[in-house]
Design a protein around this motif. Structure first.
Motif, PDB file in Angstrom:
ATOM      1  N   THR A 343       0.824  -1.208   0.000  1.00 57.53           N
ATOM      2  CA  THR A 343       0.000   0.000   0.000  1.00 57.53           C
ATOM      3  C   THR A 343       0.855   1.254   0.000  1.00 57.53           C
ATOM      4  OG1 THR A 343      -1.636  -1.244   1.292  1.00 57.53           O
ATOM      5  CG2 THR A 343      -1.977   1.112   1.093  1.00 57.53           C
ATOM      6  N   GLY A 347      -0.272   3.375  -2.898  1.00 57.22           N
ATOM      7  CA  GLY A 347      -0.810   4.636  -2.403  1.00 57.22           C
ATOM      8  C   GLY A 347      -2.311   4.688  -2.274  1.00 57.22           C
ATOM      9  N   THR A 348      -3.017   3.575  -2.447  1.00 52.05           N
ATOM     10  CA  THR A 348      -4.462   3.584  -2.296  1.00 52.05           C
ATOM     11  C   THR A 348      -4.941   2.302  -1.649  1.00 52.05           C
ATOM     12  OG1 THR A 348      -6.574   3.452  -3.490  1.00 52.05           O
ATOM     13  CG2 THR A 348      -4.614   2.864  -4.727  1.00 52.05           C
ATOM     14  N   SER A 349      -5.672   2.430  -0.556  1.00 54.23           N
ATOM     15  CA  SER A 349      -6.183   1.246   0.123  1.00 54.23           C
ATOM     16  C   SER A 349      -7.253   0.558  -0.715  1.00 54.23           C
ATOM     17  CB  SER A 349      -6.748   1.636   1.491  1.00 54.23           C
ATOM     18  OG  SER A 349      -7.651   2.715   1.364  1.00 54.23           O
ATOM     19  N   ASP A 386      -1.529   3.584   3.751  1.00 58.55           N
ATOM     20  CA  ASP A 386      -2.293   4.670   3.137  1.00 58.55           C
ATOM     21  C   ASP A 386      -1.998   5.962   3.896  1.00 58.55           C
ATOM     22  OD1 ASP A 386      -3.993   5.859   1.371  1.00 58.55           O
ATOM     23  OD2 ASP A 386      -5.814   5.302   2.418  1.00 58.55           O
ATOM     24  N   SER A 389       1.873   7.206   3.192  1.00 57.98           N
ATOM     25  CA  SER A 389       2.371   7.024   1.837  1.00 57.98           C
ATOM     26  C   SER A 389       2.469   8.373   1.130  1.00 57.98           C
ATOM     27  CB  SER A 389       1.450   6.097   1.038  1.00 57.98           C
ATOM     28  OG  SER A 389       1.818   6.096  -0.335  1.00 57.98           O
ATOM     29  N   SER A 392      -0.445   8.789  -1.431  1.00 62.92           N
ATOM     30  CA  SER A 392      -1.832   8.587  -1.027  1.00 62.92           C
ATOM     31  C   SER A 392      -2.585   9.907  -0.955  1.00 62.92           C
ATOM     32  CB  SER A 392      -1.883   7.904   0.349  1.00 62.92           C
ATOM     33  OG  SER A 392      -3.192   7.927   0.869  1.00 62.92           O
TER      34      SER A 392
END
Length: 437
Positions: A343, A347-349, A386, A389, A392
């Motif tokens: 993640t 950069g995105t859950s 997230d 990051s 993110s």
């Protein structure tokens, strides 16, 4: 494992970012590193990264339009009135202000699902108030990131319904039946870890008086005219409220941030809250505010494509699990470490859940972990990283607002504080949830 392309590339991104290299360059270097380590040439890695950038094109355009809309709202004078009210209400009440911002951020995920769109509207006008109160902006970053993450993790409404729905659907697709209600229950313990992180950040770590560094002449490049007033509350402000409501309703009806922002922009131009001869100015300032975050999201999407094509994610999980056997504690710990790296890189859950589910469900089933424990691991692993990051929107969004005057560093003032205060309790609570559920 130390030669795994995913692991090495994420470490490159983090280390380069910590040396204050712009996050855009850090992500590009990480993507090229992943490609080279998996046997690609530099040209092949770059081409693959560019081909994958389209995955976030809708999000990137949404952010640019929201930035333009935010500038227009600021020019209407409504934010000046709001800030004056908050100056009176929160004078000498730093912690109350931070908690109120956390609550507003929470509402942006579930009750009024606008995600980070409220940040460039609300936060830049408050920077002067933060300075007068000597409020540590790292506490504000922690509050905003909490509000952008905790609600979708724990409440199945708005973005939370999307997040938990993805977990449910992907687990079912990988032959582990589970209900949405069970997913919600499984995420309560990790959600409690987020609350602990927030309280520690604002009441212990960042409670002392603190002023940000002075901006340099070439840093203060976002001079949005939030202090321009068009008189007291009147026609312009009412039209602005109507534009905001229209943007929200359009977004909910069409499920499109682009159409939502466009509807608000059109109303503000049509009612002459913003004159047509000002359109060049608002577009330039809007792009200046949100253009960087939009382009970072594009490059992050390309990076995610490179990571997936390397095959390093599957290899990383297999190597990790082969080292720990079938102990539920060790499996949970190992998979959360792997999830953190995945993640952090992507950069995105939301985007990592399908990847994590495909990898985790067979392993958890073989180890005898329950669906609740598996859901907790997948959801926590997706949320881990997230916060913290550089790629993110949970960190890029707060920075876009807090750095409007050039006095807030993305890595050291947003990413590092949120990484420490949320990933540590999330990790601990995720392991606990996996063991006891």
């Amino acid at each position: 494992m130390l030669t795994n392309a995913v692991l090495v590339s994420v470490l490159v991104m983090v280390v380069v970012s910590l040396f204050r290299v712009n996050v855009l360059f850090a992500i590009i270097l990480a993507a090229l590193t992943a490609g080279l380590m998996s046997g690609m040439s530099l040209g092949e890695a770059a081409e693959l990264m560019v081909s994958g950038m389209g995955g976030q094109s809708n999000t990137a355009l949404s952010y640019v339009l929201l930035g333009i809309f935010a500038v227009m709202i600021g020019l209407s004078g409504i934010t000046t009135i709001l800030v004056n009210k908050m100056l009176t209400l929160f004078r000498g009440k730093k912690m109350a202000l931070v908690l109120s911002l956390a609550v507003i951020a929470c509402l942006s995920q579930n009750i009024v699902p606008v995600h980070i769109a409220f940040i460039p509207i609300l936060i830049p006008p408050l920077l002067g108030l933060f300075n007068k109160l000597k409020l540590d902006r790292r506490a504000v970053a922690a509050a905003l990131t909490f509000g952008l993450k905790a609600p979708y993790m724990t409440i199945p409404v708005g973005f939370g319904l999307i997040f938990q729905g993805i977990i449910r659907d992907e687990m079912i697709a990988n032959n582990m039946p589970i209900t949405l209600n069970e997913v919600t229950i499984s995420m309560l313990i990790p959600g409690a870890g987020m609350v602990v992180g927030l309280l520690v950040a604002i009441f212990i770590t960042y409670r002392k008086d603190h002023l940000p560094k002075e901006s340099q002449p070439d840093e203060a490049n976002i001079e949005v005219a939030y202090t321009e007033e068009k008189g007291n509350w009147g026609f312009y402000q009412w039209m602005t409220i109507i534009a905001i409501i229209a943007a929200l309703v359009t977004q909910l009806m069409t499920e499109s941030l682009i159409l939502g922002a466009l509807s608000g922009i059109i109303i503000l131009f049509a009612t002459r809250v913003i004159k047509m001869n000002e359109n060049e100015k608002v577009v330039q300032k809007g792009i200046g505010m949100m253009g960087m975050i939009a382009f970072i999201m594009l490059v992050a999407s390309g990076y995610a494509t490179v990571l997936q094509e390397t095959g390093g994610i599957e290899q990383l999980v297999e190597q990790a699990i082969s080292m720990v056997g079938t102990s539920s504690f060790l499996i949970a710990t190992t998979m959360l470490v792997v999830g953190l790296f995945i993640t952090m890189g992507i950069g995105t859950s939301f985007g990592t859940i399908p990847i994590l589910a495909a990898l985790y469900v067979p392993i958890c089933a073989a180890a005898g972990l329950s669906p609740l424990a598996t859901a907790a691991l997948i959801g926590t692993a997706g949320a881990l990283g997230d916060a913290g990051s550089p790629a993110s929107d949970s960190t890029l969004g707060p920075t876009a607002g807090l750095n409007a005057d050039g006095r807030h560093n993305h890595i050291w003032d947003t990413c590092v504080p949120t990484f420490l205060h949320y990933n540590i309790p999330l990790f601990i609570c995720g392991v606990i949830a996996a063991v006891i559920l």
